[in-house]
Motif scaffolding. Structure first.
Motif, short mmCIF file in Angstrom:
data_model
loop_
_atom_site.label_atom_id
_atom_site.label_comp_id
_atom_site.label_asym_id
_atom_site.label_seq_id
_atom_site.Cartn_x
_atom_site.Cartn_y
_atom_site.Cartn_z
N ASN A 1 0.83 -1.22 0.00
CA ASN A 1 0.00 0.00 0.00
C ASN A 1 0.86 1.25 0.00
OD1 ASN A 1 -2.30 -1.56 0.04
ND2 ASN A 1 -2.60 -1.44 2.25
N ALA A 2 1.97 1.21 0.75
CA ALA A 2 2.88 2.36 0.77
C ALA A 2 3.48 2.58 -0.62
CB ALA A 2 3.99 2.13 1.80
N GLY A 3 3.79 1.50 -1.34
CA GLY A 3 4.32 1.61 -2.70
C GLY A 3 3.31 2.25 -3.64
N GLU A 4 2.05 1.83 -3.51
CA GLU A 4 1.00 2.42 -4.36
C GLU A 4 0.80 3.90 -4.04
OE1 GLU A 4 -0.71 1.01 -6.86
OE2 GLU A 4 0.56 -0.77 -6.60
N LEU A 5 0.85 4.21 -2.75
CA LEU A 5 0.69 5.62 -2.35
C LEU A 5 1.85 6.47 -2.85
CD1 LEU A 5 -1.00 7.68 -0.81
CD2 LEU A 5 0.18 6.98 1.29
N LEU A 6 3.05 5.88 -2.84
CA LEU A 6 4.23 6.61 -3.34
C LEU A 6 4.08 6.95 -4.82
CD1 LEU A 6 7.38 4.97 -1.69
CD2 LEU A 6 6.68 7.37 -1.60
N LYS A 7 3.56 6.00 -5.60
CA LYS A 7 3.34 6.25 -7.03
C LYS A 7 2.40 7.43 -7.23
CE LYS A 7 3.98 1.46 -8.63
NZ LYS A 7 3.29 0.29 -9.21
N GLU A 8 1.31 7.45 -6.46
CA GLU A 8 0.34 8.54 -6.59
C GLU A 8 0.95 9.87 -6.17
OE1 GLU A 8 -3.17 7.58 -4.43
OE2 GLU A 8 -3.52 5.69 -5.50
N LEU A 9 1.71 9.84 -5.07
CA LEU A 9 2.32 11.08 -4.58
C LEU A 9 3.36 11.62 -5.55
CD1 LEU A 9 2.70 10.29 -0.76
CD2 LEU A 9 1.20 12.00 -1.79
N LYS A 10 4.15 10.74 -6.14
CA LYS A 10 5.17 11.18 -7.10
C LYS A 10 4.52 11.75 -8.35
CE LYS A 10 8.91 8.13 -5.60
NZ LYS A 10 9.73 6.94 -5.90
N LEU A 11 3.40 11.14 -8.76
CA LEU A 11 2.66 11.67 -9.90
C LEU A 11 2.10 13.05 -9.58
CD1 LEU A 11 1.63 11.04 -12.77
CD2 LEU A 11 -0.42 10.05 -11.73
N THR A 12 1.55 13.19 -8.37
CA THR A 12 1.04 14.49 -7.92
C THR A 12 2.16 15.52 -7.85
OG1 THR A 12 -0.67 13.39 -6.61
CG2 THR A 12 -0.18 15.68 -6.06
N TYR A 13 3.33 15.09 -7.35
CA TYR A 13 4.49 15.99 -7.23
C TYR A 13 4.91 16.50 -8.62
CZ TYR A 13 9.23 17.60 -6.20
OH TYR A 13 10.38 18.36 -6.10
N ASN A 14 5.00 15.58 -9.59
CA ASN A 14 5.41 15.96 -10.95
C ASN A 14 4.39 16.90 -11.60
OD1 ASN A 14 7.79 14.49 -10.85
ND2 ASN A 14 6.80 12.62 -11.61
N ARG A 15 3.11 16.60 -11.36
CA ARG A 15 2.07 17.47 -11.94
C ARG A 15 2.12 18.85 -11.30
NH1 ARG A 15 -3.10 13.28 -11.98
NH2 ARG A 15 -2.58 12.22 -13.94
N THR A 16 2.30 18.89 -9.98
CA THR A 16 2.37 20.18 -9.28
C THR A 16 3.58 20.98 -9.74
OG1 THR A 16 1.32 19.14 -7.34
CG2 THR A 16 2.39 21.25 -6.99
N ARG A 17 4.71 20.28 -9.89
CA ARG A 17 5.95 20.94 -10.34
C ARG A 17 5.78 21.47 -11.77
NH1 ARG A 17 10.68 18.88 -12.75
NH2 ARG A 17 12.55 20.07 -12.23
N GLN A 18 5.14 20.64 -12.62
CA GLN A 18 4.92 21.06 -14.01
C GLN A 18 3.99 22.27 -14.06
OE1 GLN A 18 3.17 18.04 -16.47
NE2 GLN A 18 3.73 19.05 -18.38
N ALA A 19 2.96 22.25 -13.22
CA ALA A 19 2.01 23.37 -13.19
C ALA A 19 2.71 24.65 -12.72
CB ALA A 19 0.85 23.03 -12.26
N ALA A 20 3.62 24.49 -11.73
CA ALA A 20 4.35 25.67 -11.23
C ALA A 20 5.27 26.25 -12.30
CB ALA A 20 5.15 25.28 -9.98
N ILE A 21 5.95 25.35 -13.03
CA ILE A 21 6.86 25.80 -14.11
C ILE A 21 6.07 26.49 -15.21
CG2 ILE A 21 8.41 25.00 -15.93
CD1 ILE A 21 9.30 22.77 -13.97
N THR A 22 4.94 25.88 -15.59
CA THR A 22 4.08 26.46 -16.64
C THR A 22 3.59 27.84 -16.22
OG1 THR A 22 3.35 24.23 -17.27
CG2 THR A 22 2.01 26.09 -18.03
N LYS A 23 3.22 27.95 -14.94
CA LYS A 23 2.73 29.24 -14.44
C LYS A 23 3.82 30.30 -14.52
CE LYS A 23 0.66 31.40 -10.39
NZ LYS A 23 0.29 31.23 -8.96
N GLU A 24 5.06 29.91 -14.15
CA GLU A 24 6.17 30.86 -14.22
C GLU A 24 6.45 31.30 -15.67
OE1 GLU A 24 9.55 29.13 -12.32
OE2 GLU A 24 8.65 29.13 -10.32
N ILE A 25 6.40 30.32 -16.60
CA ILE A 25 6.62 30.65 -18.01
C ILE A 25 5.57 31.62 -18.52
CG2 ILE A 25 6.62 29.69 -20.35
CD1 ILE A 25 7.88 27.14 -19.17
#
Length: 295
Positions: free
Chosen positions: A258-282
């Motif tokens: 379950n921790a492994g599955e949660l990590l996958k979701e969190l990493k996906l969320t992290y990448n999306r949040t990071r991408q959204a922040a970069i897009t916003k800055e651009i």
């Protein structure tokens, strides 16, 4: 949407938890191997000894002066031995014991319970804590028996049970525990400890076993009865110990997954949040450049 710092903090926390559950799974697996070997070796001996005791009880009859262990009395006072674990994080292992004990009381001894004549002997800290918070009579000081599980320690608890029954303080004693089947399966068992049940007839006539006593009938029976009852209780404790390790290993394995599955979701969320922040800055930079052009 959570910011990058919050998501990163959660990822670190989940990784730490996953490492702990992985380590606990490995420890439980190592303990399981030892406890499984102990109950596998003990079970045939305990079953044969129990069979001999039942045959002796049947052969002697109720009028025998030394057949106190098979005397069936009116069930006015009942003692239930609840065998749990000392620690949690083992799935439904302990809750099954608690539900099993409460079900036995409700189905068989409700009238005795209403009169305050049902007593619990908890073995394992979790059982002691659970029943200690409820309106149930507790007896015995064996809640920490699993901290040093040996035959000698189990024998002391069995001697206490035999003394209480022989003195007439309880008319029936039952044991509720988890029987070990395999790593993923534990079977809830309720066994009658005293009085000793006669051999099961199973609808057929069974021939009475005729024993030859050597050197003396009374001496043999006096030594065999306590030994058999001590072994029966020790077998229940070993079964419970193996079941606990199996349940904990399974629970920790599932928690790691379950921790492994949660990590996958969190990493996906992290990448999306990071991408959204970069897009916003651009977009902000482009908007600023366009504003400068228009000026």
């Amino acid at each position: 949407m959570a910011n990058l710092k919050e998501v990163k903090g959660r990822i670190t926390s989940v990784i730490s938890t996953q490492q702990i559950t992985k380590a606990m799974k490995m420890v439980a697996a190592a303990k399981l191997r030892r406890s499984q070997d102990r109950i596998t070796q003990m079970r045939p001996f305990a079953q044969k000894l129990s069979s001999i005791l039942q045959n002796l009880s049947s052969a002697q009859g109720d009028n025998s002066s030394d057949a106190w262990y098979s005397q069936v009395r009116e069930e006015k006072k009942v003692l239930i031995v609840a065998i749990s674990s000392d620690r949690g994080l083992c799935g439904s292992f302990n809750s099954n014991i608690f539900k099993g004990v409460l079900r036995v009381i409700a189905e068989k001894y409700q009238s005795q319970y209403d009169k305050g004549n049902v007593t619990i002997l908890p073995i394992g800290r979790k059982a002691f804590e659970f029943f200690g918070k409820r309106k149930v009579n507790l007896v015995g000081d064996y809640s920490t028996l699993f901290s040093n599980l040996t035959f000698e320690q189990a024998a002391k608890a069995a001697e206490f049970l035999m003394t209480e029954f022989q003195a007439g303080r309880y008319d029936k004693i039952e044991i509720v525990y988890n029987e070990f089947k395999n790593v993923a399966t534990q079977i809830l068992r309720t066994e009658q400890f005293l009085p000793v049940k006669p051999p099961a007839q199973e609808g057929k006539k069974t021939s009475e076993v005729d024993y030859i006593y050597q050197p003396d009938r009374e001496e043999i029976i006096t030594g065999l009865i306590p030994k058999s009852l001590k072994v029966q209780l020790f077998k229940g404790l070993l079964d419970s110990n193996a079941s606990e390790n199996g349940a904990r290993m399974t629970a920790m394995d599932k928690a790691t997954e379950n921790a492994g599955e949660l990590l996958k979701e969190l990493k996906l969320t992290y990448n999306r949040t990071r991408q959204a922040a970069i897009t916003k800055e651009i977009l902000e930079i482009v908007a600023g450049a366009e504003a400068l052009k228009s000026a």
